[in-house]
Design a protein around this motif. Structure first.
Motif, PDB file in Angstrom:
ATOM      1  N   MET A  27       0.851  -1.207   0.000  1.00  0.00           N
ATOM      2  CA  MET A  27       0.000   0.000   0.000  1.00  0.00           C
ATOM      3  C   MET A  27       0.880   1.248   0.000  1.00  0.00           C
ATOM      4  N   GLN A  28       0.604   2.143  -0.903  1.00  0.00           N
ATOM      5  CA  GLN A  28       1.403   3.354  -0.991  1.00  0.00           C
ATOM      6  C   GLN A  28       0.936   4.375   0.036  1.00  0.00           C
ATOM      7  N   SER A  29       1.845   5.233   0.421  1.00  0.00           N
ATOM      8  CA  SER A  29       1.477   6.275   1.372  1.00  0.00           C
ATOM      9  C   SER A  29       0.614   7.312   0.660  1.00  0.00           C
ATOM     10  N   LEU A  30      -0.173   8.020   1.439  1.00  0.00           N
ATOM     11  CA  LEU A  30      -1.028   9.064   0.891  1.00  0.00           C
ATOM     12  C   LEU A  30      -0.156  10.121   0.209  1.00  0.00           C
ATOM     13  N   LYS A  31       1.000  10.400   0.795  1.00  0.00           N
ATOM     14  CA  LYS A  31       1.921  11.399   0.238  1.00  0.00           C
ATOM     15  C   LYS A  31       2.373  10.990  -1.167  1.00  0.00           C
ATOM     16  N   VAL A  49      -0.571  11.405  -3.565  1.00  0.00           N
ATOM     17  CA  VAL A  49      -0.844  12.811  -3.876  1.00  0.00           C
ATOM     18  C   VAL A  49       0.195  13.339  -4.859  1.00  0.00           C
ATOM     19  N   GLU A  50       1.463  12.972  -4.666  1.00  0.00           N
ATOM     20  CA  GLU A  50       2.505  13.397  -5.612  1.00  0.00           C
ATOM     21  C   GLU A  50       2.174  12.891  -7.012  1.00  0.00           C
ATOM     22  N   PHE A  51       1.753  11.635  -7.108  1.00  0.00           N
ATOM     23  CA  PHE A  51       1.381  11.055  -8.402  1.00  0.00           C
ATOM     24  C   PHE A  51       0.130  11.744  -8.962  1.00  0.00           C
ATOM     25  N   SER A  52      -0.861  11.967  -8.113  1.00  0.00           N
ATOM     26  CA  SER A  52      -2.155  12.488  -8.570  1.00  0.00           C
ATOM     27  C   SER A  52      -2.066  13.922  -9.085  1.00  0.00           C
ATOM     28  N   LYS A  53      -1.070  14.674  -8.660  1.00  0.00           N
ATOM     29  CA  LYS A  53      -0.926  16.058  -9.136  1.00  0.00           C
ATOM     30  C   LYS A  53      -0.765  16.114 -10.653  1.00  0.00           C
ATOM     31  N   GLY A  54      -0.241  15.046 -11.244  1.00  0.00           N
ATOM     32  CA  GLY A  54      -0.050  15.010 -12.692  1.00  0.00           C
ATOM     33  C   GLY A  54      -1.239  14.484 -13.466  1.00  0.00           C
ATOM     34  N   LEU A  55      -2.292  14.064 -12.761  1.00  0.00           N
ATOM     35  CA  LEU A  55      -3.461  13.494 -13.446  1.00  0.00           C
ATOM     36  C   LEU A  55      -4.376  14.591 -13.981  1.00  0.00           C
ATOM     37  N   LYS A  56      -5.140  14.241 -15.006  1.00  0.00           N
ATOM     38  CA  LYS A  56      -6.090  15.163 -15.625  1.00  0.00           C
ATOM     39  C   LYS A  56      -7.510  14.723 -15.265  1.00  0.00           C
ATOM     40  N   ASN A  67      -6.450  19.567  -3.546  1.00  0.00           N
ATOM     41  CA  ASN A  67      -5.421  18.975  -2.686  1.00  0.00           C
ATOM     42  C   ASN A  67      -4.764  17.779  -3.380  1.00  0.00           C
ATOM     43  N   PHE A  68      -5.495  17.157  -4.281  1.00  0.00           N
ATOM     44  CA  PHE A  68      -5.018  15.965  -4.979  1.00  0.00           C
ATOM     45  C   PHE A  68      -4.562  16.255  -6.406  1.00  0.00           C
ATOM     46  N   PHE A  69      -5.314  17.104  -7.101  1.00  0.00           N
ATOM     47  CA  PHE A  69      -5.126  17.264  -8.539  1.00  0.00           C
ATOM     48  C   PHE A  69      -4.792  18.702  -8.916  1.00  0.00           C
ATOM     49  N   SER A  70      -3.851  18.857  -9.856  1.00  0.00           N
ATOM     50  CA  SER A  70      -3.496  20.191 -10.347  1.00  0.00           C
ATOM     51  C   SER A  70      -4.267  20.546 -11.613  1.00  0.00           C
ATOM     52  N   ASN A  71      -4.723  19.512 -12.336  1.00  0.00           N
ATOM     53  CA  ASN A  71      -5.373  19.726 -13.636  1.00  0.00           C
ATOM     54  C   ASN A  71      -6.832  19.300 -13.590  1.00  0.00           C
ATOM     55  N   LEU A  75     -10.817   8.381  -3.275  1.00  0.00           N
ATOM     56  CA  LEU A  75      -9.838   8.963  -4.193  1.00  0.00           C
ATOM     57  C   LEU A  75      -8.524   8.194  -4.145  1.00  0.00           C
ATOM     58  N   SER A  76      -8.090   7.807  -2.958  1.00  0.00           N
ATOM     59  CA  SER A  76      -6.850   7.039  -2.810  1.00  0.00           C
ATOM     60  C   SER A  76      -6.937   5.731  -3.583  1.00  0.00           C
ATOM     61  N   SER A  77      -8.066   5.059  -3.457  1.00  0.00           N
ATOM     62  CA  SER A  77      -8.287   3.806  -4.161  1.00  0.00           C
ATOM     63  C   SER A  77      -8.254   4.017  -5.679  1.00  0.00           C
ATOM     64  N   LEU A  78      -8.955   5.047  -6.153  1.00  0.00           N
ATOM     65  CA  LEU A  78      -8.984   5.346  -7.588  1.00  0.00           C
ATOM     66  C   LEU A  78      -7.597   5.726  -8.106  1.00  0.00           C
ATOM     67  N   ILE A  79      -6.908   6.585  -7.367  1.00  0.00           N
ATOM     68  CA  ILE A  79      -5.572   7.038  -7.789  1.00  0.00           C
ATOM     69  C   ILE A  79      -4.618   5.839  -7.838  1.00  0.00           C
ATOM     70  N   SER A  80      -4.710   4.949  -6.853  1.00  0.00           N
ATOM     71  CA  SER A  80      -3.861   3.737  -6.847  1.00  0.00           C
ATOM     72  C   SER A  80      -4.116   2.904  -8.093  1.00  0.00           C
ATOM     73  N   SER A  81      -5.407   2.713  -8.440  1.00  0.00           N
ATOM     74  CA  SER A  81      -5.703   1.881  -9.607  1.00  0.00           C
ATOM     75  C   SER A  81      -5.276   2.582 -10.908  1.00  0.00           C
ATOM     76  N   ILE A  82      -5.358   3.912 -10.950  1.00  0.00           N
ATOM     77  CA  ILE A  82      -4.880   4.644 -12.134  1.00  0.00           C
ATOM     78  C   ILE A  82      -3.365   4.477 -12.241  1.00  0.00           C
ATOM     79  N   LYS A  83      -2.690   4.584 -11.099  1.00  0.00           N
ATOM     80  CA  LYS A  83      -1.225   4.472 -11.084  1.00  0.00           C
ATOM     81  C   LYS A  83      -0.793   3.074 -11.564  1.00  0.00           C
TER      82      LYS A  83
END
Length: 142
Positions: free
Chosen positions: A1-5, A8-15, A35-39, A131-139
């Protein structure tokens, strides 16, 4: 399991495409999403969102990483929007946030392939967990 940090670092690059017709709810949730996404592209109804989704694909030659939508919206509701998006990209990750508790609407969403559904008002812990679950599966899929 990845840390939330790390997530979040990964999710900043998501659209992200975020669709919500209620101004107050839209502003409140958008602040949280930032807090999660820049785009984040924001739309006010399903019709506009579908046009934006197609335009994004054409201009960027890829799909949004995540679509976050309400169910009840003018012009094209969230269920119909999801159906149209899945016709274009059956792998699209979608999060539905809705005030609807009607089993029928939830069943319709499940039937077309939406697995992440949150009830309004959204609890912060549920939102972060989802969101953590979704971001993990996207990653994992990248």
């Amino acid at each position: 399991m990845q840390s939330l940090k790390e997530l979040v670092e990964f999710s900043k690059g998501l659209k992200i495409l975020f669709i919500e017709d209620n101004l107050d709810v839209r502003e409140q949730l958008n602040k949280l999403f930032e807090n999660f996404f820049s785009n984040i592209d924001v739309c006010f109804n399903g019709f506009e969102a579908l046009e934006e989704y197609k335009k994004h694909k054409t201009e960027n030659d890829n799909f949004y990483d995540l679509v976050i939508t309400d169910i009840s919206m003018p012009k094209l509701d969230g269920i119909e929007l999801c159906k149209e998006i899945f016709k274009i990209n059956k792998e699209q990750k979608v999060l539905v946030i809705s005030a609807h508790t009607e089993k029928e609407k939830i069943a319709q969403l499940n039937e077309i392939g939406v697995t992440h559904i949150l009830q309004k008002p959204v609890e912060h812990t549920s939102l972060i967990s989802t969101l953590s679950s979704l971001i993990s599966s996207i990653k994992e899929s990248k």
